[in-house]
Every structure is written in structure tokens, then in C-alpha cells.
Write a protein that holds these residues in place. Structure first.
Motif, PDB file in Angstrom:
ATOM      1  N   ASN A 154       0.831  -1.199   0.000  1.00  0.00           N
ATOM      2  CA  ASN A 154       0.000   0.000   0.000  1.00  0.00           C
ATOM      3  C   ASN A 154       0.868   1.253   0.000  1.00  0.00           C
ATOM      4  N   SER A 155       0.404   2.288  -0.692  1.00  0.00           N
ATOM      5  CA  SER A 155       1.120   3.553  -0.754  1.00  0.00           C
ATOM      6  C   SER A 155       0.116   4.700  -0.761  1.00  0.00           C
ATOM      7  N   HIS A 156       0.403   5.734   0.023  1.00  0.00           N
ATOM      8  CA  HIS A 156      -0.458   6.913   0.092  1.00  0.00           C
ATOM      9  C   HIS A 156       0.362   8.133  -0.299  1.00  0.00           C
ATOM     10  N   GLU A 157      -0.147   8.908  -1.239  1.00  0.00           N
ATOM     11  CA  GLU A 157       0.478  10.182  -1.571  1.00  0.00           C
ATOM     12  C   GLU A 157       0.109  11.192  -0.484  1.00  0.00           C
ATOM     13  N   VAL A 158       1.076  11.975  -0.046  1.00  0.00           N
ATOM     14  CA  VAL A 158       0.836  12.979   1.000  1.00  0.00           C
ATOM     15  C   VAL A 158       1.414  14.314   0.544  1.00  0.00           C
ATOM     16  N   SER A 159       0.795  15.389   1.009  1.00  0.00           N
ATOM     17  CA  SER A 159       1.266  16.731   0.714  1.00  0.00           C
ATOM     18  C   SER A 159       0.694  17.675   1.756  1.00  0.00           C
ATOM     19  N   GLY A 160       1.326  18.822   1.898  1.00  0.00           N
ATOM     20  CA  GLY A 160       0.852  19.786   2.877  1.00  0.00           C
ATOM     21  C   GLY A 160       1.749  20.995   2.926  1.00  0.00           C
ATOM     22  N   VAL A 161       1.559  21.812   3.966  1.00  0.00           N
ATOM     23  CA  VAL A 161       2.316  23.052   4.107  1.00  0.00           C
ATOM     24  C   VAL A 161       2.501  23.365   5.584  1.00  0.00           C
ATOM     25  N   VAL A 162       3.639  23.980   5.910  1.00  0.00           N
ATOM     26  CA  VAL A 162       3.939  24.407   7.274  1.00  0.00           C
ATOM     27  C   VAL A 162       4.300  25.886   7.253  1.00  0.00           C
ATOM     28  N   ASP A 163       3.617  26.693   8.056  1.00  0.00           N
ATOM     29  CA  ASP A 163       4.028  28.075   8.306  1.00  0.00           C
ATOM     30  C   ASP A 163       4.814  28.083   9.610  1.00  0.00           C
ATOM     31  N   TYR A 164       6.046  28.535   9.545  1.00  0.00           N
ATOM     32  CA  TYR A 164       7.010  28.322  10.633  1.00  0.00           C
ATOM     33  C   TYR A 164       7.652  29.655  10.996  1.00  0.00           C
ATOM     34  N   GLU A 165       7.657  29.992  12.293  1.00  0.00           N
ATOM     35  CA  GLU A 165       8.267  31.233  12.777  1.00  0.00           C
ATOM     36  C   GLU A 165       9.576  30.901  13.479  1.00  0.00           C
ATOM     37  N   LEU A 166      10.669  31.250  12.822  1.00  0.00           N
ATOM     38  CA  LEU A 166      12.002  31.030  13.380  1.00  0.00           C
ATOM     39  C   LEU A 166      12.479  32.333  13.999  1.00  0.00           C
ATOM     40  N   THR A 167      12.473  32.413  15.317  1.00  0.00           N
ATOM     41  CA  THR A 167      12.837  33.643  16.008  1.00  0.00           C
ATOM     42  C   THR A 167      13.683  33.330  17.230  1.00  0.00           C
ATOM     43  N   VAL A 168      14.584  34.247  17.546  1.00  0.00           N
ATOM     44  CA  VAL A 168      15.497  34.029  18.666  1.00  0.00           C
ATOM     45  C   VAL A 168      14.758  34.024  20.000  1.00  0.00           C
ATOM     46  N   ASP A 169      13.565  34.592  20.031  1.00  0.00           N
ATOM     47  CA  ASP A 169      12.825  34.707  21.289  1.00  0.00           C
ATOM     48  C   ASP A 169      12.127  33.410  21.696  1.00  0.00           C
ATOM     49  N   TYR A 196       4.111  27.447  14.884  1.00  0.00           N
ATOM     50  CA  TYR A 196       3.884  26.921  13.541  1.00  0.00           C
ATOM     51  C   TYR A 196       2.415  26.557  13.369  1.00  0.00           C
ATOM     52  N   THR A 197       2.021  26.441  12.116  1.00  0.00           N
ATOM     53  CA  THR A 197       0.741  25.833  11.752  1.00  0.00           C
ATOM     54  C   THR A 197       1.035  24.749  10.723  1.00  0.00           C
ATOM     55  N   PHE A 198       0.406  23.601  10.903  1.00  0.00           N
ATOM     56  CA  PHE A 198       0.657  22.441  10.051  1.00  0.00           C
ATOM     57  C   PHE A 198      -0.635  22.033   9.366  1.00  0.00           C
ATOM     58  N   LYS A 199      -0.550  21.803   8.067  1.00  0.00           N
ATOM     59  CA  LYS A 199      -1.719  21.359   7.308  1.00  0.00           C
ATOM     60  C   LYS A 199      -1.337  20.182   6.433  1.00  0.00           C
ATOM     61  N   LEU A 200      -2.062  19.083   6.583  1.00  0.00           N
ATOM     62  CA  LEU A 200      -1.918  17.907   5.724  1.00  0.00           C
ATOM     63  C   LEU A 200      -3.147  17.818   4.834  1.00  0.00           C
ATOM     64  N   ASN A 201      -2.935  17.742   3.549  1.00  0.00           N
ATOM     65  CA  ASN A 201      -4.057  17.763   2.610  1.00  0.00           C
ATOM     66  C   ASN A 201      -4.880  16.478   2.628  1.00  0.00           C
ATOM     67  N   GLU A 202      -4.289  15.381   3.057  1.00  0.00           N
ATOM     68  CA  GLU A 202      -4.993  14.091   3.074  1.00  0.00           C
ATOM     69  C   GLU A 202      -5.470  13.781   4.497  1.00  0.00           C
ATOM     70  N   ASP A 203      -6.591  13.092   4.579  1.00  0.00           N
ATOM     71  CA  ASP A 203      -7.144  12.680   5.874  1.00  0.00           C
ATOM     72  C   ASP A 203      -6.632  11.269   6.188  1.00  0.00           C
ATOM     73  N   LEU A 204      -5.537  11.195   6.953  1.00  0.00           N
ATOM     74  CA  LEU A 204      -4.904   9.924   7.277  1.00  0.00           C
ATOM     75  C   LEU A 204      -4.857   9.723   8.780  1.00  0.00           C
ATOM     76  N   PRO A 205      -4.988   8.496   9.244  1.00  0.00           N
ATOM     77  CA  PRO A 205      -5.006   8.255  10.694  1.00  0.00           C
ATOM     78  C   PRO A 205      -3.657   8.517  11.368  1.00  0.00           C
ATOM     79  N   PHE A 206      -2.574   8.561  10.584  1.00  0.00           N
ATOM     80  CA  PHE A 206      -1.244   8.812  11.175  1.00  0.00           C
ATOM     81  C   PHE A 206      -0.756  10.222  10.845  1.00  0.00           C
ATOM     82  N   LYS A 207      -1.701  11.158  10.753  1.00  0.00           N
ATOM     83  CA  LYS A 207      -1.364  12.551  10.459  1.00  0.00           C
ATOM     84  C   LYS A 207      -0.392  13.126  11.489  1.00  0.00           C
TER      85      LYS A 207
END
Length: 276
Positions: free
Chosen positions: A155-170, A176-187
Motif C-alpha cells: 500500500n502507498s499513500h500520496e501525501v502533501s501539505g504546508v507548514v508556516d514556521y516562525e524562526l525567532t530568537v525569542d 507553527y501551523t501544520f496542514k496535511l491535505n490528506e485525511d490519514l489516521p497517522f497525520k
């Protein structure tokens, strides 16, 4: 003639010759030279402390450093801007970066393979020196898209998504915000793997930034070292080193040789109006 069975059937002739070149490994080890794939979700085999992959990014405490030659004992405030370098380096570390390893789900070990695409890296980075200490400052907003697959058996599942990431010294734990486009139980396992991979590359960035903008040992006045001096009137002058009299005299002699300075030019060094 070929022998027949009890009911007169012809016995099947088997050609064992085709197995002569078969290599059989009976040592009990399969692919012994290959290293097992890294566990990416904090399970057994993960590289982080306590089995959990590290997601923290920290600049650490200010480090001892020397400023420019003019900065006596590196006491005065001195800043260097590394924003352009920072944007270029983050692009090198994150864009088209590959992530490969395994994640666990329901007692199974799944193979995860992803490729990053850095689509946004807005921000700046600087190093500051004050009182012989170097402070690193950075603040970037990153957007990282990822695409790949998760494989388990046939079995193989295609996965894709996007991460908005704030890299700051503070923040040692970047927001961050994480988004996975597919609805998978191991998200959640994929999220952990992606964040750990981003954090690992950001720690490399912070370490390289910390190594910039000031060495452990300065030159000239910045070195703070005791140098040989000679009394000239009411002034103490260095006799050696980049700030020494000998070096300054050599520079003046070369300037005279090239005609940059001379007896007439010496009369109006600070302006173009000759003195009377």
C-alpha cells in the motif's frame, strides 16, 4: 525409459540445473551492509533524546567574541547585518530538502519519503558585539510545502501539505501551523517527522550564524593584548602590530612614493584650500 507411478502416470522430470547459480544467504541477516532507516516520529530508533525527535531551536547564551580592530577590547556596540546571507542559507538548507525514514502506526512500520519546497523566507538576522560578548538575533517567517508518499507493504499513500514556521530568537519552540491535505489516521506522526526535519536544518542555520560576526581573537585594539609601546610626548604609541608606528610609517612611505601625499599636499590634507 522414464519410470511410471503406481497408476501408470509418467513421472515429471525436474531440471535442477537452473538453480546452480542461486546465491543463498543462510546467515540470518538480510542486507547486513544497509543501515536501518531512521525513525522519524519519536518511536524506537529515533535520534532525539528519550526517543523523541528534537524540535527546539535555540541560539544559546551570548558567547565570547572579538569585534573589529577599532573596537578596543570589543567594548563598544558593533552590529553586522546577515539578512541576505540568512535568506540564501535558509533556501539552501530547506528548499528541495529530502526527508526519508519510518513512522509507526498500529504496530506497523511505514516508510515516509518527502521533499520540501521553501516558498517564503521573510525576515532578518544580525550579530551584535558589546563588552566582548556576541549576541545573535534572527527573526524569519517561513512557509514550507512538502510532498511525498507513505508506504507500507503493497500500500502507498500520496501525501502533501504546508507548514508556516516562525524562526525567532525569542522562542526555543518555534510557533507553527501544520496542514496535511490528506485525511490519514497517522497525520500526527507525519507532523512530528516534518517539524523535526525543519528544526534540524534551522539549528544548522543558527549555529552557522553564531560563528559569524566576530572571532574569538581580535586584531589590533580589539585583541586587548598588551603590546610594546613607546612614549612620544604626552602620547603612548604602539611600536608594533597593525596599529603600531612602524606599520603607519610604512603606509605613509608608500603613499609618498605613489604621490598620494607630499610636501605641498600635506598643507591641506583636510580640505582643498591651500594654507597661507
Amino acid at each position: 525409459p522414464p519410470r511410471c507411478g503406481a497408476r501408470g502416470r509418467r513421472a515429471m522430470v525436474v531440471d535442477y540445473g537452473k538453480w546452480n547459480d542461486l546465491k543463498i544467504d543462510d546467515s540470518g541477516a538480510n542486507n547486513a551492509d544497509e543501515k536501518p532507516m531512521e525513525r522519524l516520529d519519536g518511536g524506537e530508533g529515533a535520534s532525539g533524546a528519550g526517543g523523541a525527535p528534537a524540535t527546539t531551536v535555540s541560539a544559546g547564551k551570548p558567547v565570547q567574541a572579538a569585534g573589529s580592530a577599532w573596537n578596543m577590547n570589543s567594548w563598544h556596540y558593533e552590529e553586522r547585518n546577515w539578512s541576505k546571507w540568512g535568506k540564501d542559507r535558509l533556501n539552501e538548507l530547506l528548499d528541495k530538502a529530502d526527508v526519508a525514514g519510518t513512522i509507526g502506526h498500529d504496530g506497523l512500520e511505514l516508510e515516509l519519503g518527502l521533499t520540501f519546497e521553501l516558498t517564503k523566507s521573510d525576515g532578518d538576522s544580525t550579530t551584535n558585539i558589546r563588552k566582548g560578548k556576541k549576541i545573535v538575533i534572527y527573526d524569519y517567517e517561513l512557509r514550507i510545502k512538502f510532498k511525498g508518499s507513505v508506504r507500507g507493504g503493497d500500500n502507498s499513500h500520496e501525501v502533501s501539505g504546508v507548514v508556516d514556521y516562525e524562526l525567532t530568537v525569542d522562542d526555543d519552540e518555534p510557533d507553527y501551523t501544520f496542514k496535511l491535505n490528506e485525511d490519514l489516521p497517522f497525520k500526527k506522526k507525519i507532523e512530528t517527522a516534518v517539524l523535526a526535519a525543519i528544526a534540524e536544518r534551522c539549528r544548522t542555520f543558527v549555529k552557522e550564524l553564531t560563528d559569524k560576526g566576530g572571532s574569538a581573537q581580535g586584531q589590533g585594539f580589539a585583541s586587548g593584548a598588551v603590546q610594546e609601546r613607546v612614549q612620544v610626548g604626552q602620547y603612548n604609541k604602539f611600536t608594533a602590530g597593525p596599529d603600531g608606528v612602524a606599520n603607519l610609517q610604512a603606509s605613509a612611505a608608500e603613499a609618498r612614493r605613489q604621490g598620494i601625499i607630499g610636501d605641498e599636499k600635506m598643507k591641506h590634507l583636510h580640505n582643498n584650500t591651500p594654507t597661507l
